[in-house]
Design a protein around this motif. Sequence first.
Motif, PDB file in Angstrom:
ATOM      1  N   ASP A   1       1.149  -1.107  -0.208  1.00  7.55           N
ATOM      2  CA  ASP A   1       0.164   0.225   0.161  1.00  7.55           C
ATOM      3  C   ASP A   1       0.289   0.944   0.409  1.00  7.55           C
ATOM      4  O   ASP A   1       0.120   2.447   0.096  1.00  7.55           O
ATOM      5  CB  ASP A   1      -1.218  -0.006   1.398  1.00  7.55           C
ATOM      6  CG  ASP A   1       0.075   0.600   2.478  1.00  7.55           C
ATOM      7  OD1 ASP A   1       1.058  -0.052   2.583  1.00  7.55           O
ATOM      8  OD2 ASP A   1      -0.602   0.200   3.762  1.00  7.55           O
ATOM      9  N   GLY A   2       2.581   1.082  -0.127  1.00  9.33           N
ATOM     10  CA  GLY A   2       2.855   2.298  -0.167  1.00  9.33           C
ATOM     11  C   GLY A   2       3.181   2.371   1.268  1.00  9.33           C
ATOM     12  O   GLY A   2       4.236   3.704   1.562  1.00  9.33           O
ATOM     13  N   TRP A   3       3.024   2.013   2.411  1.00  7.98           N
ATOM     14  CA  TRP A   3       3.649   2.376   3.636  1.00  7.98           C
ATOM     15  C   TRP A   3       3.887   0.678   4.580  1.00  7.98           C
ATOM     16  O   TRP A   3       4.564   0.944   5.535  1.00  7.98           O
ATOM     17  CB  TRP A   3       2.370   2.857   4.653  1.00  7.98           C
ATOM     18  CG  TRP A   3       1.753   4.040   4.038  1.00  7.98           C
ATOM     19  CD1 TRP A   3       0.730   4.142   3.731  1.00  7.98           C
ATOM     20  CD2 TRP A   3       2.419   5.311   3.705  1.00  7.98           C
ATOM     21  NE1 TRP A   3       0.900   5.669   2.568  1.00  7.98           N
ATOM     22  CE2 TRP A   3       1.427   6.087   3.472  1.00  7.98           C
ATOM     23  CE3 TRP A   3       3.631   5.928   4.388  1.00  7.98           C
ATOM     24  CZ2 TRP A   3       1.831   7.747   3.172  1.00  7.98           C
ATOM     25  CZ3 TRP A   3       3.832   7.054   4.078  1.00  7.98           C
ATOM     26  CH2 TRP A   3       2.845   7.990   3.607  1.00  7.98           C
ATOM     27  N   THR A   4       4.177   0.375   3.772  1.00  9.80           N
ATOM     28  CA  THR A   4       4.598  -1.204   4.338  1.00  9.80           C
ATOM     29  C   THR A   4       6.009  -1.656   3.821  1.00  9.80           C
ATOM     30  O   THR A   4       6.489  -1.455   3.131  1.00  9.80           O
ATOM     31  CB  THR A   4       3.770  -2.541   3.554  1.00  9.80           C
ATOM     32  OG1 THR A   4       2.159  -2.305   3.956  1.00  9.80           O
ATOM     33  CG2 THR A   4       4.575  -3.644   4.532  1.00  9.80           C
ATOM     34  N   GLU A   5       7.044  -1.674   5.395  1.00  7.88           N
ATOM     35  CA  GLU A   5       8.019  -1.819   5.725  1.00  7.88           C
ATOM     36  C   GLU A   5       8.618  -2.940   5.662  1.00  7.88           C
ATOM     37  O   GLU A   5       8.125  -4.349   6.651  1.00  7.88           O
ATOM     38  CB  GLU A   5       9.154  -1.094   6.801  1.00  7.88           C
ATOM     39  CG  GLU A   5       8.380   0.558   6.766  1.00  7.88           C
ATOM     40  CD  GLU A   5       8.504   1.309   8.231  1.00  7.88           C
ATOM     41  OE1 GLU A   5       9.788   0.162   8.754  1.00  7.88           O
ATOM     42  OE2 GLU A   5       8.456   2.491   8.388  1.00  7.88           O
ATOM     43  N   ILE A   6       9.744  -3.646   4.529  1.00  7.51           N
ATOM     44  CA  ILE A   6       9.798  -5.473   4.475  1.00  7.51           C
ATOM     45  C   ILE A   6      11.138  -5.036   4.682  1.00  7.51           C
ATOM     46  O   ILE A   6      12.126  -3.936   3.726  1.00  7.51           O
ATOM     47  CB  ILE A   6       9.334  -6.331   3.298  1.00  7.51           C
ATOM     48  CG1 ILE A   6       7.669  -5.920   3.020  1.00  7.51           C
ATOM     49  CG2 ILE A   6      10.273  -6.932   3.330  1.00  7.51           C
ATOM     50  CD1 ILE A   6       7.369  -6.655   1.929  1.00  7.51           C
ATOM     51  N   SER A   7      12.227  -5.452   5.141  1.00  8.65           N
ATOM     52  CA  SER A   7      13.143  -6.209   5.408  1.00  8.65           C
ATOM     53  C   SER A   7      13.496  -7.043   5.138  1.00  8.65           C
ATOM     54  O   SER A   7      12.969  -8.107   6.152  1.00  8.65           O
ATOM     55  CB  SER A   7      13.683  -4.815   6.487  1.00  8.65           C
ATOM     56  OG  SER A   7      13.739  -5.128   7.882  1.00  8.65           O
ATOM     57  N   VAL A   8      14.661  -7.979   5.305  1.00  3.98           N
ATOM     58  CA  VAL A   8      15.335  -8.947   4.779  1.00  3.98           C
ATOM     59  C   VAL A   8      17.069  -8.847   5.598  1.00  3.98           C
ATOM     60  O   VAL A   8      17.346  -7.796   5.301  1.00  3.98           O
ATOM     61  CB  VAL A   8      14.689  -9.424   3.225  1.00  3.98           C
ATOM     62  CG1 VAL A   8      13.743  -9.968   3.427  1.00  3.98           C
ATOM     63  CG2 VAL A   8      16.342  -9.208   2.371  1.00  3.98           C
ATOM     64  N   LEU A   9      17.524  -9.601   5.887  1.00  2.00           N
ATOM     65  CA  LEU A   9      18.882 -10.039   6.584  1.00  2.00           C
ATOM     66  C   LEU A   9      19.259 -11.302   6.517  1.00  2.00           C
ATOM     67  O   LEU A   9      18.611 -12.229   7.082  1.00  2.00           O
ATOM     68  CB  LEU A   9      19.079  -9.688   7.946  1.00  2.00           C
ATOM     69  CG  LEU A   9      20.663  -9.674   8.482  1.00  2.00           C
ATOM     70  CD1 LEU A   9      20.896  -8.044   9.227  1.00  2.00           C
ATOM     71  CD2 LEU A   9      20.973 -10.566   9.145  1.00  2.00           C
ATOM     72  N   TRP A  10      20.618 -11.527   5.993  1.00  4.03           N
ATOM     73  CA  TRP A  10      21.200 -12.925   5.675  1.00  4.03           C
ATOM     74  C   TRP A  10      22.617 -12.908   5.401  1.00  4.03           C
ATOM     75  O   TRP A  10      23.645 -11.998   5.165  1.00  4.03           O
ATOM     76  CB  TRP A  10      21.438 -13.692   3.818  1.00  4.03           C
ATOM     77  CG  TRP A  10      22.214 -14.727   3.722  1.00  4.03           C
ATOM     78  CD1 TRP A  10      20.937 -16.011   3.759  1.00  4.03           C
ATOM     79  CD2 TRP A  10      22.906 -15.219   3.350  1.00  4.03           C
ATOM     80  NE1 TRP A  10      22.128 -16.761   3.585  1.00  4.03           N
ATOM     81  CE2 TRP A  10      23.593 -16.267   3.578  1.00  4.03           C
ATOM     82  CE3 TRP A  10      24.164 -13.911   2.866  1.00  4.03           C
ATOM     83  CZ2 TRP A  10      24.191 -16.835   2.270  1.00  4.03           C
ATOM     84  CZ3 TRP A  10      25.630 -14.193   2.692  1.00  4.03           C
ATOM     85  CH2 TRP A  10      25.488 -15.767   2.425  1.00  4.03           C
TER      86      TRP A  10
END
Length: 299
Positions: free
Chosen positions: A213-222
């Motif tokens: 929706d333009g406001w959701t934060e997604i982060s991934v770490l490896w």
Amino acid sequence: HSATGRYNDMHSILPEVVISVKLHSSLQRALAFLFATLTPWVFANGLAASTDFAALESQGVVIRAVRVNVGNIFDLSDPAEDKRIFGWVNTLHIQTRPALIEATLLFRAGERISRQKIEETERLLREKSYIHDVTIRAVNIEGGKADIEVRTKDAWSLALGGSVSSAGGTRKTSVDLTEYNLFGTGLRLGLSRRSDSERKGTLVEAGTSKAFDGWTEISVLWSRFDDGSRRAASIVRPFFALDTRWAAGASADRNNRIDTLYQEGNTAAEYRHLSRTFNVFGGLSHGLIDGWVLRYLLG
């Protein structure tokens, strides 16, 4: 950036400290003169902007159109910045896409002007590491309508870092590379490399604050090191504005590594450290009511 006290969120509230002292009469007159001299200058340099939007709001002025102008890092039309090296920097830099700025605006064409939304939009934009400056103003004000002009100036978004050290026959090296605005999309991508006498390996992370929706934060770490590995991911839709009605999020983290104990420089024991964590939360709010916000969180 100006804002009124009750509209500020917790990140922008400044504590009020009152100190009572007795001043010499001559010092009082000097301070009064200084205040009278500086006050017009302060308002002339930007604080009066909120007063203008307050007046337009009280008049019920409607937003006719919203125009977004994204500027490069350096303004080559300014003689002070018209340098060859600055031109090279602008050429290397990929400018932020206007659609990314538009997605952050809390106001739209056809709505009445809201000073609170204007000021909060400025705050949201200034929080972006890839934006250096923000100016929002009303232009072409006539017939109860006005155009809103949003001007932003990019910041250099590629961060490079590294270190080399040697002590007691032990050498440590590190290299860090992070792009905070990949191809002008607001995507973050980072790569780190570490090496010392105990461990060496690589860490990669990526994220965006404009998913779905333009406001959701997604982060991934490896990450993978010679003594273990880590995997982490999170998805969060925060209370991004004072009038946001709901928030939710979840995160997971798996860490698997070997901890080594040394005695007189030799390995005495090794222990495997394995952890798994999972978090989830949700929140509701009635939004901004009479300058106040009440939020309910559970997680």
